[in-house]
Enzyme design. Structure first.
Site, PDB file in Angstrom:
ATOM      1  N   LYS A  39      -7.032  -1.783  -0.726  1.00 21.65           N
ATOM      2  CA  LYS A  39      -7.232  -2.115  -2.134  1.00 21.65           C
ATOM      3  C   LYS A  39      -7.864  -3.495  -2.258  1.00 21.65           C
ATOM      4  CE  LYS A  39      -3.935  -3.734  -4.908  1.00 21.65           C
ATOM      5  NZ  LYS A  39      -4.494  -4.831  -5.750  1.00 21.65           N
ATOM      6  N   ASP A  66      -9.471  -2.054  -7.511  1.00 23.35           N
ATOM      7  CA  ASP A  66      -8.459  -2.279  -8.540  1.00 23.35           C
ATOM      8  C   ASP A  66      -8.977  -3.305  -9.538  1.00 23.35           C
ATOM      9  OD1 ASP A  66      -6.094  -2.108  -9.923  1.00 23.35           O
ATOM     10  OD2 ASP A  66      -4.981  -3.434  -8.570  1.00 23.35           O
ATOM     11  N   LYS A  68      -9.235  -2.746 -12.959  1.00 19.72           N
ATOM     12  CA  LYS A  68      -8.570  -2.624 -14.262  1.00 19.72           C
ATOM     13  C   LYS A  68      -9.558  -2.837 -15.414  1.00 19.72           C
ATOM     14  CE  LYS A  68      -4.019  -4.068 -12.548  1.00 19.72           C
ATOM     15  NZ  LYS A  68      -4.386  -4.471 -11.161  1.00 19.72           N
ATOM     16  N   ASP A  71     -12.763  -2.503 -21.826  1.00 16.97           N
ATOM     17  CA  ASP A  71     -13.797  -3.007 -22.724  1.00 16.97           C
ATOM     18  C   ASP A  71     -14.148  -1.873 -23.676  1.00 16.97           C
ATOM     19  OD1 ASP A  71     -16.027  -4.494 -23.826  1.00 16.97           O
ATOM     20  OD2 ASP A  71     -16.121  -5.588 -21.931  1.00 16.97           O
ATOM     21  N   THR A 121       3.766  -3.253 -12.820  1.00 12.77           N
ATOM     22  CA  THR A 121       5.086  -3.243 -12.181  1.00 12.77           C
ATOM     23  C   THR A 121       5.813  -4.574 -12.297  1.00 12.77           C
ATOM     24  OG1 THR A 121       3.999  -3.695 -10.070  1.00 12.77           O
ATOM     25  CG2 THR A 121       4.556  -1.409 -10.543  1.00 12.77           C
ATOM     26  N   ARG A 216       2.011  -7.615   0.623  1.00 17.63           N
ATOM     27  CA  ARG A 216       2.629  -8.659   1.438  1.00 17.63           C
ATOM     28  C   ARG A 216       3.536  -8.149   2.561  1.00 17.63           C
ATOM     29  NH1 ARG A 216       3.651 -12.155  -3.937  1.00 17.63           N
ATOM     30  NH2 ARG A 216       3.564 -10.024  -4.708  1.00 17.63           N
TER      31      ARG A 216
END
Length: 238
Positions: A39, A66, A68, A71, A121, A216
């Site tokens: 990603k 990713d 997002k 508009d 999240t 992570r």
């Protein structure tokens, strides 16, 4: 970057949330054949993210953009159409009806799949109230899953806590191919960091997720390749 020498579990999507494309490329090299799906988020978008995406695709990897997008419909449609020619695999837009429908038009006929981001999240019920939402995270995700299905896109991004309900709604609509991509995935014992609604990889898949976004716990591990392999082993039987 080296070509993978064995097939990884493509349900695992490694989030390259690092400052530079050079650092991201080094991580991919270190992880090697343990991950085949990456990603690229907004942090790298502003640092040559599309160049990295093309390099990953040329190296045989799968790529999740990713971005997002959010508009007016015409702008989202044109941006999605441009990205559809990149050969990438997944693209996020905000789960607003007009935005999702526009993105679906933009990628039509390509292999790029559109995901609607339902509720981040990191957000809690209190955060949604502060943002003038009357619905709980679960109820808002449910509404946006239904809107994503109506818009004709390929899936949604939701926390593992809402994955089971999202899968149920998609099944009721006859969309067994509907993708449910879950961030906020943490192996047992791992720090939650900024995730408010997290779950283990096993729980996410059992709830109905099709893909697990994990950052992570892999990228910040002492041995990222081994960390990815360990996660793959925990979900191999699911």
């Amino acid at each position: 970057m080296t070509q993978p020498d064995r097939l990884p579990d493509d349900r695992i999507v490694c989030a390259l949330d690092v400052p530079t494309t050079n650092e991201a490329a080094r991580l991919v090299e270190t992880i090697g054949d343990a991950v085949g799906f990456y990603k690229i988020g907004l942090q790298l978008f502003a640092a040559g993210g599309m160049d990295l995406a093309r390099a990953l695709k040329a190296d045989g990897r799968k790529v999740f953009l990713d971005w997002k997008l959010h508009d007016i419909g015409a702008t989202v449609e044109k941006a999605a159409a441009n990205l559809a020619g990149s050969g990438c695999d997944l693209l996020t837009v905000h789960a607003r009806p007009q935005v999702m429908a526009a993105a679906a038009r933009g990628v039509a006929g390509s292999g790029l799949k559109v995901l609607g981001v339902t509720v981040l999240t990191s957000l809690t019920a209190e955060d949604l109230i502060a943002d003038d939402h009357a619905l709980s995270p679960a109820d808002l995700v449910e509404r946006r899953v239904r809107q994503a299905l109506d818009a004709g896109i390929d899936g949604v991004v939701s926390s593992p806590h809402e994955a089971a309900r999202a899968r149920e709604i998609a099944a009721q609509a006859g969309r067994d191919d509907f993708l449910i991509v879950t961030p906020g995935v943490r192996p047992a014992g791992a720090a939650l960091d900024d995730q408010a609604r997290a779950a283990t990889p096993e729980a996410g898949l059992r709830a109905g997720a099709s893909h697990l976004v994990i950052g992570r716990p892999i990228t910040a591990a002492a041995d990222p390749r081994q960390a990815a392999r360990a996660i793959a082993e925990t979900i191999a039987a699911i």
